[in-house]
Design an enzyme around this catalytic site. Structure first.
Site, PDB file in Angstrom:
ATOM      1  N   SER A  72       3.064  80.318  33.939  1.00 55.62           N
ATOM      2  CA  SER A  72       2.478  81.623  33.599  1.00 55.62           C
ATOM      3  C   SER A  72       2.546  81.878  32.105  1.00 55.62           C
ATOM      4  O   SER A  72       3.480  81.419  31.424  1.00 55.62           O
ATOM      5  CB  SER A  72       3.275  82.706  34.330  1.00 55.62           C
ATOM      6  OG  SER A  72       2.966  83.974  33.810  1.00 55.62           O
ATOM      7  N   TYR A  97      11.866  86.798  36.875  1.00 57.15           N
ATOM      8  CA  TYR A  97      10.668  86.060  37.264  1.00 57.15           C
ATOM      9  C   TYR A  97      10.196  85.163  36.118  1.00 57.15           C
ATOM     10  O   TYR A  97       9.991  83.955  36.287  1.00 57.15           O
ATOM     11  CB  TYR A  97       9.552  87.033  37.669  1.00 57.15           C
ATOM     12  CG  TYR A  97       8.181  86.427  37.575  1.00 57.15           C
ATOM     13  CD1 TYR A  97       7.738  85.510  38.522  1.00 57.15           C
ATOM     14  CD2 TYR A  97       7.334  86.722  36.495  1.00 57.15           C
ATOM     15  CE1 TYR A  97       6.483  84.920  38.405  1.00 57.15           C
ATOM     16  CE2 TYR A  97       6.088  86.143  36.376  1.00 57.15           C
ATOM     17  CZ  TYR A  97       5.662  85.239  37.335  1.00 57.15           C
ATOM     18  OH  TYR A  97       4.442  84.647  37.205  1.00 57.15           O
ATOM     19  N   LYS A 115      10.112  80.830  35.489  1.00 60.83           N
ATOM     20  CA  LYS A 115       8.989  79.985  35.050  1.00 60.83           C
ATOM     21  C   LYS A 115       9.407  79.133  33.850  1.00 60.83           C
ATOM     22  O   LYS A 115       9.105  77.940  33.781  1.00 60.83           O
ATOM     23  CB  LYS A 115       7.764  80.842  34.703  1.00 60.83           C
ATOM     24  CG  LYS A 115       7.117  81.509  35.904  1.00 60.83           C
ATOM     25  CD  LYS A 115       6.524  80.502  36.888  1.00 60.83           C
ATOM     26  CE  LYS A 115       5.966  81.141  38.134  1.00 60.83           C
ATOM     27  NZ  LYS A 115       5.684  80.206  39.224  1.00 60.83           N
TER      28      LYS A 115
HETATM   29  C1  UD1 Z   1       2.391  90.244  35.107  1.00 59.88           C
HETATM   30  C2  UD1 Z   1       3.108  89.105  34.434  1.00 59.88           C
HETATM   31  C3  UD1 Z   1       2.504  87.784  34.836  1.00 59.88           C
HETATM   32  C4  UD1 Z   1       2.555  87.651  36.322  1.00 59.88           C
HETATM   33  C5  UD1 Z   1       1.765  88.788  36.923  1.00 59.88           C
HETATM   34  C6  UD1 Z   1       1.825  88.659  38.429  1.00 59.88           C
HETATM   35  C7  UD1 Z   1       4.096  89.506  32.292  1.00 59.88           C
HETATM   36  C8  UD1 Z   1       3.859  89.703  30.850  1.00 59.88           C
HETATM   37  N1  UD1 Z   1       3.023  89.262  33.010  1.00 59.88           N
HETATM   38  O1  UD1 Z   1       1.120  90.337  34.521  1.00 59.88           O
HETATM   39  O2  UD1 Z   1       3.223  86.735  34.275  1.00 59.88           O
HETATM   40  O3  UD1 Z   1       2.028  86.419  36.694  1.00 59.88           O
HETATM   41  O4  UD1 Z   1       2.330  90.031  36.493  1.00 59.88           O
HETATM   42  O5  UD1 Z   1       2.453  89.658  39.065  1.00 59.88           O
HETATM   43  O6  UD1 Z   1       5.199  89.566  32.782  1.00 59.88           O
HETATM   44  N2  UD1 Z   1      -1.912  98.235  34.769  1.00 59.88           N
HETATM   45  C9  UD1 Z   1      -2.226  99.588  34.836  1.00 59.88           C
HETATM   46  N3  UD1 Z   1      -2.073 100.233  36.023  1.00 59.88           N
HETATM   47  C10 UD1 Z   1      -1.640  99.600  37.161  1.00 59.88           C
HETATM   48  C11 UD1 Z   1      -1.314  98.225  37.084  1.00 59.88           C
HETATM   49  C12 UD1 Z   1      -1.465  97.583  35.864  1.00 59.88           C
HETATM   50  O7  UD1 Z   1      -2.623 100.207  33.839  1.00 59.88           O
HETATM   51  O8  UD1 Z   1      -1.504 100.254  38.196  1.00 59.88           O
HETATM   52  C13 UD1 Z   1      -2.078  97.529  33.492  1.00 59.88           C
HETATM   53  C14 UD1 Z   1      -0.801  96.918  32.963  1.00 59.88           C
HETATM   54  O9  UD1 Z   1      -0.110  97.827  32.171  1.00 59.88           O
HETATM   55  C15 UD1 Z   1      -1.348  95.721  32.188  1.00 59.88           C
HETATM   56  C16 UD1 Z   1      -2.607  95.324  32.958  1.00 59.88           C
HETATM   57  O10 UD1 Z   1      -2.959  96.458  33.729  1.00 59.88           O
HETATM   58  O11 UD1 Z   1      -1.739  96.114  30.908  1.00 59.88           O
HETATM   59  C17 UD1 Z   1      -2.414  94.132  33.871  1.00 59.88           C
HETATM   60  O12 UD1 Z   1      -1.272  94.359  34.689  1.00 59.88           O
HETATM   61  P1  UD1 Z   1      -0.881  93.395  35.902  1.00 59.88           P
HETATM   62  O13 UD1 Z   1      -2.072  93.143  36.734  1.00 59.88           O
HETATM   63  O14 UD1 Z   1       0.328  93.990  36.565  1.00 59.88           O
HETATM   64  O15 UD1 Z   1      -0.511  92.019  35.213  1.00 59.88           O
HETATM   65  P2  UD1 Z   1       0.505  91.682  34.011  1.00 59.88           P
HETATM   66  O16 UD1 Z   1       1.561  92.720  33.888  1.00 59.88           O
HETATM   67  O17 UD1 Z   1      -0.327  91.394  32.820  1.00 59.88           O
END
Ligand code: UD1
Length: 340
Positions: free
Chosen positions: A126, A151, A155
């Site tokens: 990841s 987590y 990795k």
């Molecule tokens: C995270 C992990 C990644 C992991 C993935 C799987 C980190 C940096 N990244 O990705 O390694 O494989 O989870 O679970 O640890 N967001 C919102 N509202 C929501 C959900 C998300 O605004 O309800 C935003 C988050 O703040 C982020 C983006 O959407 O900016 C993507 O979030 P998400 O899909 O959870 O993935 P990551 O956090 O990038």
């Protein structure tokens, strides 16, 4: 026919990879303990490819069960290892489960690879290993930062275990560092099946749009990004799945240039949360209820991949754009709700 073991093959990325492997002529065996997936995925894979993969349900963190499996199945061209816990937040609450599951499974698999001279391993890693990179887009040589979660730490540790073990054995390995995989198979027969309240952005968007959740919270609009919301490199899960077929073929064809190779898998494009929402609403003609709230602890501000190494060396390139990612994610959600 070349046989490949896919651990975690009923999961989200695993199931899409099984489909691509089968469509490229591989015989696929799946091991999965169904801790975060569903047995019906096997029938849905069969509906897409015409072949139901061989399946065993057990926990790869058990040394005895893993040894028993490999005593019966070791004529393998390679192993694609997905089976792992993957929720960042949960890993903060249950660190030891994450270390036990993710590390012990890998050790058990590599022990048996060594014993039965199975030479080729593709590992599901990841972009989390980079933390917040200092330079964007991030290349494979960017420094590995201290992990923010157990987590992410697993990795990092798994990559190190693979590197040292491949150097000391006949095993060759490729670690694929995924950015943010989203979307679903065009058939709408397989996709992401989040248990409970989703943590990830896309399932939360689709569940809100379908009415399962009231409102999407956008975590923070005060980041140093063009519209203030966090930026990620989203890629379609089918593009991602195809990279695993390339990686297995590269190892099986002895085309790898090092005992362990590492590739970033992304599109190279960064999109903000608001851009993702805009694409979802526009392509699907759906209005999404969302509000801006505080930043989510542990989130990084922005990350996207330099994909030139994967593009040039693997000959792999993500082809599917954000609109198609949003379209397939929505069809999948409607399919789950019985509306598609
Ligand atoms: C995270 C992990 C990644 C992991 C993935 C799987 C980190 C940096 N990244 O990705 O390694 O494989 O989870 O679970 O640890 N967001 C919102 N509202 C929501 C959900 C998300 O605004 O309800 C935003 C988050 O703040 C982020 C983006 O959407 O900016 C993507 O979030 P998400 O899909 O959870 O993935 P990551 O956090 O990038």
């Amino acid at each position: 026919m070349k046989k490949v073991l896919v651990t975690g093959g009923t999961g989200y990325i695993g199931s899409h990879t099984v489909v691509e492997l089968q469509q490229k002529g591989f015989e696929v065996l799946i091991v999965d303990n169904l801790s975060n997936s569903n047995i019906e995925v096997l029938d849905n894979i069969a509906k897409i490819t015409g072949t139901k993969p061989y399946f065993e349900n057990f926990d790869l963190s058990s040394e005895a069960l893993t040894a028993d499996f490999f005593s019966r199945h070791h004529d393998l061209a390679g192993i694609v290892h997905f089976a792992a816990f993957k929720a960042v937040g949960e890993s903060m609450q249950k660190p030891l489960s994450y270390y036990r599951n993710n590390i012990q499974s890998l050790i058990n698999i590599m022990d048996n690879m060594k014993k039965y001279e199975i030479r080729n391993l593709v590992f599901s890693s990841s972009c989390t290993v980079y933390g917040q990179p200092d330079v964007l887009p991030v290349t494979e040589s960017a420094p590995i930062k201290k992990a923010w979660s157990p987590y992410g730490n697993t990795k990092q540790m798994c990559e190190e275990i693979i590197e040292f073990t491949s150097n000391a054995t006949a095993i060759n390995a490729i670690a694929l560092r995924y950015f943010n995989p989203i979307g679903a198979h065009a058939s709408a027969l397989i996709g992401e099946l989040p248990l409970g309240v989703p943590n990830n952005l896309i399932p939360f968007i689709t569940q809100t749009a379908i009415g399962k959740r009231e409102c999407l919270s956008v975590f923070g609009d005060d980041y140093d990004t063009p519209d203030g919301t966090a930026v990620r490199d989203y890629l379609h899960v089918v593009d991602l799945a195809k990279a695993h077929v390339v990686a297995i073929n590269r190892l099986a064809g002895e085309k790898n240039k090092k005992k362990m190779e590492i590739f970033n898998l992304g599109t190279g494009n960064g999109y903000s949360v608001l851009q993702v929402i805009e694409a979802f609403e526009r392509i699907n003609n759906v209005k999404l209820n969302y509000k801006i709230v505080a930043r989510r602890p542990g989130d990084i501000e922005k990350v996207w991949a330099d994909t030139s190494f994967a593009n040039e060396e693997l000959g792999w390139k993500a082809e599917i754009g954000l609109d198609e990612m949003m379209r397939t994610a929505w069809i999948w959600e409607k399919h789950l709700a019985g509306k598609a």
